[in-house]
Design a protein around this motif. Structure first.
Motif, PDB file in Angstrom:
ATOM      1  N   ALA A 329     -23.457  21.342 -43.368  1.00  0.00           N
ATOM      2  CA  ALA A 329     -23.630  20.446 -44.505  1.00  0.00           C
ATOM      3  C   ALA A 329     -25.090  20.012 -44.594  1.00  0.00           C
ATOM      4  O   ALA A 329     -25.719  19.677 -43.581  1.00  0.00           O
ATOM      5  N   SER A 330     -25.645  20.024 -45.810  1.00  0.00           N
ATOM      6  CA  SER A 330     -27.027  19.597 -46.017  1.00  0.00           C
ATOM      7  C   SER A 330     -27.134  18.367 -46.899  1.00  0.00           C
ATOM      8  O   SER A 330     -28.126  17.652 -46.847  1.00  0.00           O
ATOM      9  N   ASP A 331     -26.104  18.092 -47.702  1.00  0.00           N
ATOM     10  CA  ASP A 331     -26.135  16.932 -48.592  1.00  0.00           C
ATOM     11  C   ASP A 331     -26.118  15.646 -47.770  1.00  0.00           C
ATOM     12  O   ASP A 331     -25.204  15.420 -46.976  1.00  0.00           O
ATOM     13  N   GLY A 332     -27.122  14.800 -47.955  1.00  0.00           N
ATOM     14  CA  GLY A 332     -27.189  13.532 -47.237  1.00  0.00           C
ATOM     15  C   GLY A 332     -27.865  13.613 -45.884  1.00  0.00           C
ATOM     16  O   GLY A 332     -27.970  12.602 -45.178  1.00  0.00           O
ATOM     17  N   VAL A 335     -32.151  13.469 -40.737  1.00  0.00           N
ATOM     18  CA  VAL A 335     -32.931  14.057 -39.645  1.00  0.00           C
ATOM     19  C   VAL A 335     -32.074  15.104 -38.952  1.00  0.00           C
ATOM     20  O   VAL A 335     -30.846  14.995 -38.910  1.00  0.00           O
ATOM     21  N   LEU A 336     -32.736  16.128 -38.429  1.00  0.00           N
ATOM     22  CA  LEU A 336     -32.051  17.190 -37.696  1.00  0.00           C
ATOM     23  C   LEU A 336     -32.971  17.679 -36.588  1.00  0.00           C
ATOM     24  O   LEU A 336     -34.102  18.107 -36.849  1.00  0.00           O
ATOM     25  N   TYR A 337     -32.477  17.635 -35.367  1.00  0.00           N
ATOM     26  CA  TYR A 337     -33.216  18.114 -34.199  1.00  0.00           C
ATOM     27  C   TYR A 337     -32.386  19.204 -33.537  1.00  0.00           C
ATOM     28  O   TYR A 337     -31.237  18.975 -33.146  1.00  0.00           O
ATOM     29  N   THR A 338     -32.959  20.411 -33.426  1.00  0.00           N
ATOM     30  CA  THR A 338     -32.233  21.554 -32.867  1.00  0.00           C
ATOM     31  C   THR A 338     -32.709  21.943 -31.478  1.00  0.00           C
ATOM     32  O   THR A 338     -32.129  22.826 -30.865  1.00  0.00           O
ATOM     33  N   PHE A 339     -33.788  21.342 -30.987  1.00  0.00           N
ATOM     34  CA  PHE A 339     -34.268  21.529 -29.617  1.00  0.00           C
ATOM     35  C   PHE A 339     -34.539  22.997 -29.301  1.00  0.00           C
ATOM     36  O   PHE A 339     -34.193  23.503 -28.236  1.00  0.00           O
ATOM     37  N   LEU A 340     -35.170  23.680 -30.268  1.00  0.00           N
ATOM     38  CA  LEU A 340     -35.515  25.087 -30.095  1.00  0.00           C
ATOM     39  C   LEU A 340     -37.008  25.298 -29.869  1.00  0.00           C
ATOM     40  O   LEU A 340     -37.470  26.430 -29.842  1.00  0.00           O
ATOM     41  N   VAL A 350     -36.338  19.077 -38.285  1.00  0.00           N
ATOM     42  CA  VAL A 350     -36.310  20.260 -39.146  1.00  0.00           C
ATOM     43  C   VAL A 350     -35.331  20.078 -40.304  1.00  0.00           C
ATOM     44  O   VAL A 350     -34.872  21.058 -40.891  1.00  0.00           O
ATOM     45  N   SER A 351     -35.031  18.824 -40.645  1.00  0.00           N
ATOM     46  CA  SER A 351     -34.066  18.564 -41.720  1.00  0.00           C
ATOM     47  C   SER A 351     -34.599  18.980 -43.077  1.00  0.00           C
ATOM     48  O   SER A 351     -33.826  19.310 -43.978  1.00  0.00           O
ATOM     49  N   GLY A 352     -35.941  18.921 -43.281  1.00  0.00           N
ATOM     50  CA  GLY A 352     -36.507  19.169 -44.595  1.00  0.00           C
ATOM     51  C   GLY A 352     -36.333  18.003 -45.547  1.00  0.00           C
ATOM     52  O   GLY A 352     -36.638  18.127 -46.735  1.00  0.00           O
ATOM     53  N   ALA A 353     -35.846  16.867 -45.048  1.00  0.00           N
ATOM     54  CA  ALA A 353     -35.614  15.686 -45.881  1.00  0.00           C
ATOM     55  C   ALA A 353     -36.779  14.713 -45.749  1.00  0.00           C
ATOM     56  O   ALA A 353     -36.980  14.121 -44.679  1.00  0.00           O
ATOM     57  N   GLY A 354     -37.563  14.562 -46.801  1.00  0.00           N
ATOM     58  CA  GLY A 354     -38.676  13.625 -46.781  1.00  0.00           C
ATOM     59  C   GLY A 354     -39.693  13.951 -45.697  1.00  0.00           C
ATOM     60  O   GLY A 354     -39.801  15.089 -45.229  1.00  0.00           O
ATOM     61  N   ASP A 355     -40.448  12.938 -45.289  1.00  0.00           N
ATOM     62  CA  ASP A 355     -41.413  13.135 -44.212  1.00  0.00           C
ATOM     63  C   ASP A 355     -40.678  13.324 -42.896  1.00  0.00           C
ATOM     64  O   ASP A 355     -39.734  12.585 -42.585  1.00  0.00           O
ATOM     65  N   PRO A 356     -41.088  14.302 -42.093  1.00  0.00           N
ATOM     66  CA  PRO A 356     -40.384  14.551 -40.829  1.00  0.00           C
ATOM     67  C   PRO A 356     -40.522  13.369 -39.873  1.00  0.00           C
ATOM     68  O   PRO A 356     -41.578  12.751 -39.773  1.00  0.00           O
ATOM     69  N   SER A 575     -42.603  23.905 -42.157  1.00  0.00           N
ATOM     70  CA  SER A 575     -42.582  24.784 -43.328  1.00  0.00           C
ATOM     71  C   SER A 575     -41.263  25.514 -43.444  1.00  0.00           C
ATOM     72  O   SER A 575     -41.040  26.239 -44.385  1.00  0.00           O
ATOM     73  N   GLN A 576     -40.362  25.325 -42.458  1.00  0.00           N
ATOM     74  CA  GLN A 576     -39.112  26.071 -42.445  1.00  0.00           C
ATOM     75  C   GLN A 576     -38.041  25.368 -43.247  1.00  0.00           C
ATOM     76  O   GLN A 576     -37.794  24.188 -43.092  1.00  0.00           O
ATOM     77  N   ASN A 577     -37.390  26.118 -44.119  1.00  0.00           N
ATOM     78  CA  ASN A 577     -36.194  25.617 -44.783  1.00  0.00           C
ATOM     79  C   ASN A 577     -35.097  25.488 -43.745  1.00  0.00           C
ATOM     80  O   ASN A 577     -34.981  26.309 -42.856  1.00  0.00           O
ATOM     81  N   ARG A 578     -34.262  24.482 -43.873  1.00  0.00           N
ATOM     82  CA  ARG A 578     -33.246  24.274 -42.846  1.00  0.00           C
ATOM     83  C   ARG A 578     -32.267  25.430 -42.761  1.00  0.00           C
ATOM     84  O   ARG A 578     -31.649  25.642 -41.724  1.00  0.00           O
ATOM     85  N   ASP A 579     -32.120  26.211 -43.839  1.00  0.00           N
ATOM     86  CA  ASP A 579     -31.220  27.348 -43.782  1.00  0.00           C
ATOM     87  C   ASP A 579     -31.760  28.430 -42.852  1.00  0.00           C
ATOM     88  O   ASP A 579     -31.020  29.302 -42.426  1.00  0.00           O
ATOM     89  N   ALA A 580     -33.069  28.382 -42.544  1.00  0.00           N
ATOM     90  CA  ALA A 580     -33.626  29.367 -41.620  1.00  0.00           C
ATOM     91  C   ALA A 580     -33.282  29.027 -40.181  1.00  0.00           C
ATOM     92  O   ALA A 580     -33.375  29.865 -39.308  1.00  0.00           O
ATOM     93  N   VAL A 581     -32.876  27.793 -39.936  1.00  0.00           N
ATOM     94  CA  VAL A 581     -32.545  27.388 -38.574  1.00  0.00           C
ATOM     95  C   VAL A 581     -31.101  27.712 -38.258  1.00  0.00           C
ATOM     96  O   VAL A 581     -30.753  28.103 -37.168  1.00  0.00           O
ATOM     97  N   PHE A 582     -30.242  27.562 -39.261  1.00  0.00           N
ATOM     98  CA  PHE A 582     -28.828  27.832 -39.037  1.00  0.00           C
ATOM     99  C   PHE A 582     -28.391  29.035 -39.851  1.00  0.00           C
ATOM    100  O   PHE A 582     -28.820  29.222 -40.950  1.00  0.00           O
TER     101      PHE A 582
END
Length: 582
Positions: A329-332, A335-340, A350-356, A575-582
């Protein structure tokens, strides 16, 4: 030829036989190895049917079943198999309004792998009422007491403990014995299994500790001779291959949650106690929820979840090297941290939402980046945002809703209790110190709870939500906590609701001095100078400004751990879209 991985290991990867660490090591190896990518592409017909997320708490198929599948692949690769039906020599090119076919690739594996792939077309994983240790008698089916009507299947192969239950007492079926509507087959533990075969080549492998019932199509006209090919699974694991026929002969599989109608297509069905997941990679599949009576048709590239309390709705699936899985889910998302990251002192948002809202590891010696993803906190330290988490605070104040999600693995179930003054360890916290917080996910020895501040609590929040005893252990675990605007709090563990509570009030009293902190508090207790450290491994942390529903949480869990992408290694994380992470 790759010096690191053999074709057998690539096949294990595709069939789900690799452990989580081995799988993620190969995930990270693939972008840099042409040989392995070629082998993966040649073996990929198997992949789309084997992808059940590795982190699911489900037992793997019995080793004997894997031996059977591997033997089929070797047999076809060596050219020793019987000729396959002509329609298996082409791959359907399904589009709306047409069903053209195109020739298969004549690569090193070619049509043989396609034929072998037909042997692993569907995967069903059930955990319902399983009783390990031997065969258990079932109530006899009243319908089976009448004159048996053959269903078209025969017992092709048995091994271990297998019982056939008809009108008479349970007995061991004979190889080649015809089966009838109403028959139940039950396999015992260890290496027990049975293979059921139809004349058109369709077969079902019934794995250990499994009960299945052969039944006629219940939608057929009443009073007529039973017909159709239906199978209901009462518990255990089934591996199935459904042959495409002309004219199409419908095959229906029933689970406790869903009715799945096969139209000569390719899809995955995975069942855990509270839900059934269906992913379609080719063609169309009809799905009906057995609780709500809702139904839909899934086309290629879409999936759905069915189960109590889950709205039946289609979602996009994404392709990975090993098959498909739900998109997150991306709506809402805030923040997203994937520890990669794999190195350094910064955990990237890496959420891509506003300023990181990046986080800093205060003591790099206290934490270790894992080679295949994850951050192991081995000694007390804090992982925190440099400034207040304004984008979380502002968005949640507007919505009065919240979701906190994490993949984590505690080091032990004694931490927190070892601290004499305040026996709690902070896992994820939006707080200022030990006495002022907005929310905190806490470990207290073997117990886990969630603290939340509203306009009706103190600055130190309230603790309305507690996980049931034993719900979370020291294994890798997915946890999601949601709170909606009506004050309803829900705790999910591995995609399943485990606790509910109510905490009314708004987030109007959320002030802007609080930082996002992982693994301990930002500042010590003003009286006791303690930080409440937590030790363990983090693989994902996410915060949303809305309450995800049960189906969305189940999707998050089924999506599994984050996978490292080739672009993430070379480009700036922001610069990564969150869809590139998942």
């Amino acid at each position: 030829m790759c010096e690191r991985y053999t074709d057998e290991q690539i096949l294990d990867y595709l069939l789900g036989n690799m452990g989580p660490g081995e799988r993620r090591a190969l995930d990270n190896h693939l972008p840099s190895c042409d040989s392995c990518r070629i082998a993966l592409d040649e073996l990929s017909p198997l992949a789309r049917f084997s992808n059940v997320p590795e982190i699911l708490p489900r037992p793997k198929l019995d080793a004997a079943v894997h031996e059977l599948i591997s033997a089929e692949v070797v047999k076809y690769a060596a050219g020793r198999a019987e000729p396959m039906p002509g329609h298996l020599g082409a791959r359907p090119d399904r589009r709306r309004g047409g069903g053209r076919t195109r020739p298969l690739s004549a690569g090193p594996w070619g049509w043989r792998l396609t034929a072998a792939a037909a042997a692993v077309l569907l995967a069903f994983g059930l955990y319902l009422g399983r009783e390990i240790g031997g065969l258990r008698p079932l109530a006899q089916d009243t319908a089976s007491a009448e004159t048996p009507v053959p269903c078209g299947a025969v017992v092709q192969q048995i091994s271990g403990s297998v019982a056939l239950l008809r009108a008479e007492a349970p007995r061991v079926p004979a190889q080649g014995e015809p089966l009838c509507y109403g028959d139940r087959l039950q396999t015992g533990p260890d290496r027990s299994r049975a293979v059921l075969a139809y004349a058109d080549g369709t077969h079902f492998v019934v794995n250990r500790d499994t009960t299945v019932r052969l039944q006629p199509d219940p939608s057929g006209p009443a009073g007529q001779t039973p017909a159709g090919r239906c199978l209901s699974v009462h518990g255990g694991d089934i591996f199935a291959a459904v042959t495409r026929t002309q004219p199409p002969q419908p095959t229906v599989v029933f689970t406790p949650h869903a009715r799945v109608s096969v139209r000569g297509t390719q899809f995955l069905v995975s069942v855990v106690p509270d839900s059934t997941r269906i992913d379609v990679s080719q063609g169309e599949v009809d799905v009906a929820d057995r609780h709500s009576r809702d139904s839909l048709t899934l086309t290629a590239g879409y999936g759905a979840l069915a189960g109590p309390g889950i709205e039946l709705a289609a979602y996009r699936i994404e392709k990975t090297a090993a098959g498909t899985r739900p998109t997150r889910a991306s709506d809402g998302l805030l923040v997203l941290y994937t520890f990669l990251e794999g190195q350094g002192q910064t955990v990237r948002d890496v959420s891509g939402a506003g300023d990181p809202l990046d986080l800093k590891i205060e003591d790099p010696k206290a934490a270790q980046w894992l080679p295949n993803g994850g951050l192991a906190v081995k000694a007390p330290t804090r992982v925190f945002s440099a400034g207040p988490a304004d984008k979380i605070i502002d968005a949640c104040q507007r919505s009065n809703e919240l979701t906190v999600e994490t993949w984590m693995q505690p080091l032990n179930l004694t931490q927190g209790r070892e601290q004499k003054l305040d026996p709690t360890s902070r896992i994820v916290s939006l707080s200022f110190n030990c006495e002022e917080r907005l929310f905190t996910f806490v470990q207290d020895g073997p117990d886990f709870n969630f603290r939340l501040r509203t306009s009706e609590t103190t600055a130190n929040a309230a603790t309305p939500l507690r996980a049931p005893a034993g719900a979370i252990g020291t294994t890798l675990t997915h946890v999601a906590i949601t709170r909606d605007a009506a004050g309803q709090l829900v705790l999910y563990v591995n995609g399943v609701q485990t606790a509910r509570a109510t905490l009314t009030g708004s987030f109007a009293n959320w002030d802007h001095k609080h930082h996002l902190v992982l693994a301990r508090e930002l500042h010590p207790d003003r009286h006791w100078e303690t930080f409440r450290p937590w030790l363990g491994t983090l693989h994902l942390v996410a915060v949303y400004h809305r309450a995800l529903d049960a189906g969305q949480v189940a999707r998050q869990y089924r999506a599994g751990l984050p996978l490292q992408s080739p672009t993430q290694r070379t480009a700036s994380p922001h610069s990564q879209n969150r869809d590139a992470v998942f």
